[in-house]
Design an enzyme around this catalytic site. Structure first.
Site, short mmCIF file in Angstrom:
data_model
loop_
_atom_site.label_atom_id
_atom_site.label_comp_id
_atom_site.label_asym_id
_atom_site.label_seq_id
_atom_site.Cartn_x
_atom_site.Cartn_y
_atom_site.Cartn_z
N TYR A 20 0.81 -1.22 0.00
CA TYR A 20 0.00 0.00 0.00
C TYR A 20 0.85 1.27 0.00
CZ TYR A 20 -4.14 -2.84 0.71
OH TYR A 20 -5.16 -3.74 0.54
N TYR A 147 -12.01 -7.88 7.11
CA TYR A 147 -10.89 -7.92 6.16
C TYR A 147 -10.58 -9.37 5.84
CZ TYR A 147 -6.37 -7.61 3.96
OH TYR A 147 -5.35 -7.75 3.05
N ASP A 248 -12.68 -17.11 9.13
CA ASP A 248 -11.36 -16.69 8.67
C ASP A 248 -10.49 -16.47 9.92
OD1 ASP A 248 -9.11 -15.38 7.84
OD2 ASP A 248 -10.13 -13.99 6.49
N LYS A 277 -1.03 -16.78 8.12
CA LYS A 277 -0.16 -15.94 8.97
C LYS A 277 0.77 -16.72 9.92
CE LYS A 277 -2.01 -11.39 8.36
NZ LYS A 277 -3.36 -11.12 7.83
C1 LIG Z 1 -3.93 -11.08 6.53
C2 LIG Z 1 -5.30 -11.62 6.40
C3 LIG Z 1 -5.74 -12.21 5.20
C4 LIG Z 1 -4.90 -12.24 3.95
O1 LIG Z 1 -3.74 -12.98 4.10
P1 LIG Z 1 -2.49 -12.74 3.10
O2 LIG Z 1 -1.52 -13.78 3.51
O3 LIG Z 1 -2.03 -11.34 3.35
O4 LIG Z 1 -3.01 -12.93 1.73
C5 LIG Z 1 -7.01 -12.73 5.17
N1 LIG Z 1 -7.82 -12.69 6.26
C6 LIG Z 1 -7.43 -12.15 7.42
C7 LIG Z 1 -8.35 -12.14 8.59
C8 LIG Z 1 -6.16 -11.58 7.53
O5 LIG Z 1 -5.78 -11.01 8.69
#
Ligand SMILES: *Cc1c(COP(=O)(O)O)cnc(C)c1O
Length: 426
Positions: A20, A147, A248, A277
């Site tokens: 970004y 997100y 997620d 992550k």
């Molecule tokens: C960081 C994140 C993503 C995306 O993961 P990337 O490895 O950056 O593609 C998706 N969902 C959540 C909740 C996140 O924190």
């Protein structure tokens, strides 16, 4: 004698995109040469206490001997081999562990490359699931302030304002957004909180393939910590209407919120779960989308006869070996005590920051501390101020937040909160 700097900052500024960033007005980046434990070392020798875990990922700190050994050991055998028609011990061992530690019923694993791809995979699974059942359901229901990543499908279920849906209008599919939960994690539950989502589900459930949300912590969309009962209600509503639930857990997974997975705060099990992550302890990119055999079998009973996805680097052995080692550390190192003591310390130290004029609210959960300001920060100057104070904290907008490696000591954690206090008090 002046030590010669070897990282070509000028080239970086002229030719390399960072997350970004603008190529017209690039902000300076800090050159890092080493990271060890809780410290990040700059090229000039400055040591910074890490408050970010490199965006939720380096949960055991940097250059952990067990992770480094696992990577080196696997590197001597094979860095990569295709996953089509081939399997290997690192993938099997990792998936066994994932099946055993994730919420009940999640027993079928799809290994993907990054968080965003894990979300794409989850959404595709849900679409193929309903297609196989002969139902046309092409909508997702999700929450404002969510997100889920930067790829197109992930972006389509991310907060419309934060992810600039207007920029890509006509290209990003339009889904259904419910109001974000208002009840904070530690507040008293208010049953009205679920009304908007319940209404949208009642109205549109026949078109909705799945609800996708971040359990308990809405991360990059606002660092909001919501009430576990909200999540429990979502699970009940999904069961009632027969809609799939995608959790997620890419940010929250592997202990960050005080539970191994945030879903455990509400005692629920999703139909599909995404992790990423912290999966490899911050060593390399790897993610997984995990579902129930019944969902997987339904997906595969459709016209296509299989799940239609297969990245080149699927199941990368090097990443799988490091991820397995990362989960071994979690099993052995009493992460829960560490995260609980971080939470207690944040509960003691953040309220002092809340007394400052610039601060709107402070909040915390597990090893996550959030300071919400009235006004957005000036990135360049505050970043420099943090570095001068010997800490690595990277705010965004009106949010200063910390999610340090679990190994951080009480003294080091106090350095982070004191730096924030001092800088906001000027
Ligand atoms: C960081 C994140 C993503 C995306 O993961 P990337 O490895 O950056 O593609 C998706 N969902 C959540 C909740 C996140 O924190």
């Amino acid at each position: 004698m002046q030590k010669e700097l070897s990282i070509d900052i000028k080239f970086d500024q002229c030719h390399i995109w960072h997350p970004y960033t603008s190529t017209i007005t690039p902000l300076p980046c800090y050159p890092v040469t080493e990271a060890r434990g809780v410290y990040i070392t700059l090229e000039d020798g400055t040591q910074l206490i890490d408050g970010m875990s490199s965006w939720w990922s380096a949960i055991h700190g940097y250059n952990h001997p067990h992770l480094t050994a696992a990577a080196k050991n696997q590197l001597d055998k094979m860095a990569h081999v295709m996953f089509g028609g081939i399997t290997h011990q690192p993938a099997v061992e990792l998936c066994k562990k994932l099946v055993s530690i994730t919420p009940p019923g999640l027993d079928t694993v799809f290994l993907a490359d990054s968080g965003s791809v894990a979300v794409e995979v989850a959404l595709k699974m849900a679409l193929q699931y309903w297609h196989a059942k002969g139902e046309s359901r092409a909508k997702f229901l999700t929450l404002r302030h969510g997100y889920h990543g930067d790829t197109f499908a992930a972006m389509s279920v991310t907060d419309p304002d934060n992810s600039m849906h207007s920029l890509y209008k006509g290209f990003v599919p339009e889904h259904i957004f419910a109001n974000a939960p208002q009840c904070g994690f530690w507040e008293e539950w208010n049953e009205d909180d679920i009304n908007d989502l319940a209404d949208k589900l009642a109205q549109y459930h026949q078109q909705i393939a799945a609800i996708i949300l971040e359990p308990i912590v809405q991360g990059a969309g606002g660092m909001r910590l919501y009430h576990p009962t909200y999540l429990r209600r979502v699970r009940e509503l999904c069961d009632y209407y027969g809609v799939l639930l995608i959790a997620d857990e890419i940010a929250t997974g592997f202990g960050r919120t005080g539970k191994l997975f945030a879903c455990e705060h509400a005692n629920i099990s999703p139909d599909i779960m995404c992790v990423g992550k912290a999966l490899t302890g911050g060593y390399m990119t790897l993610s997984a989308t995990i579902t129930h055999k019944q969902v997987a079998d339904t997906v595969c009973s459709g016209d296509a006869g299989c799940f239609m996805h297969g990245p080149t680097f699927m199941g990368n052995p090097l990443a799988c070996a490091v991820a397995t080692a990362n989960l071994e550390i979690l099993e052995q190192n009493q992460w829960q005590q560490k995260v609980t003591s971080i939470e207690k310390q944040l509960a003691t130290e953040l309220p002092l920051i809340a007394t400052l004029e610039k601060v709107k609210q402070v909040r915390w959960l597990g090893a996550i501390g959030v300071i919400e300001l009235h006004q957005p920060v000036d990135m360049a100057s505050i970043q420099q101020a943090f570095v001068n104070a010997g800490v690595w904290i990277r705010p965004f907008g009106r949010l200063i937040y910390i999610m340090p490696p679990y190994i951080i000591t009480p003294t080091q954690l106090s350095c982070l909160t004191q730096a924030i206090y001092k800088i906001l008090n000027t």
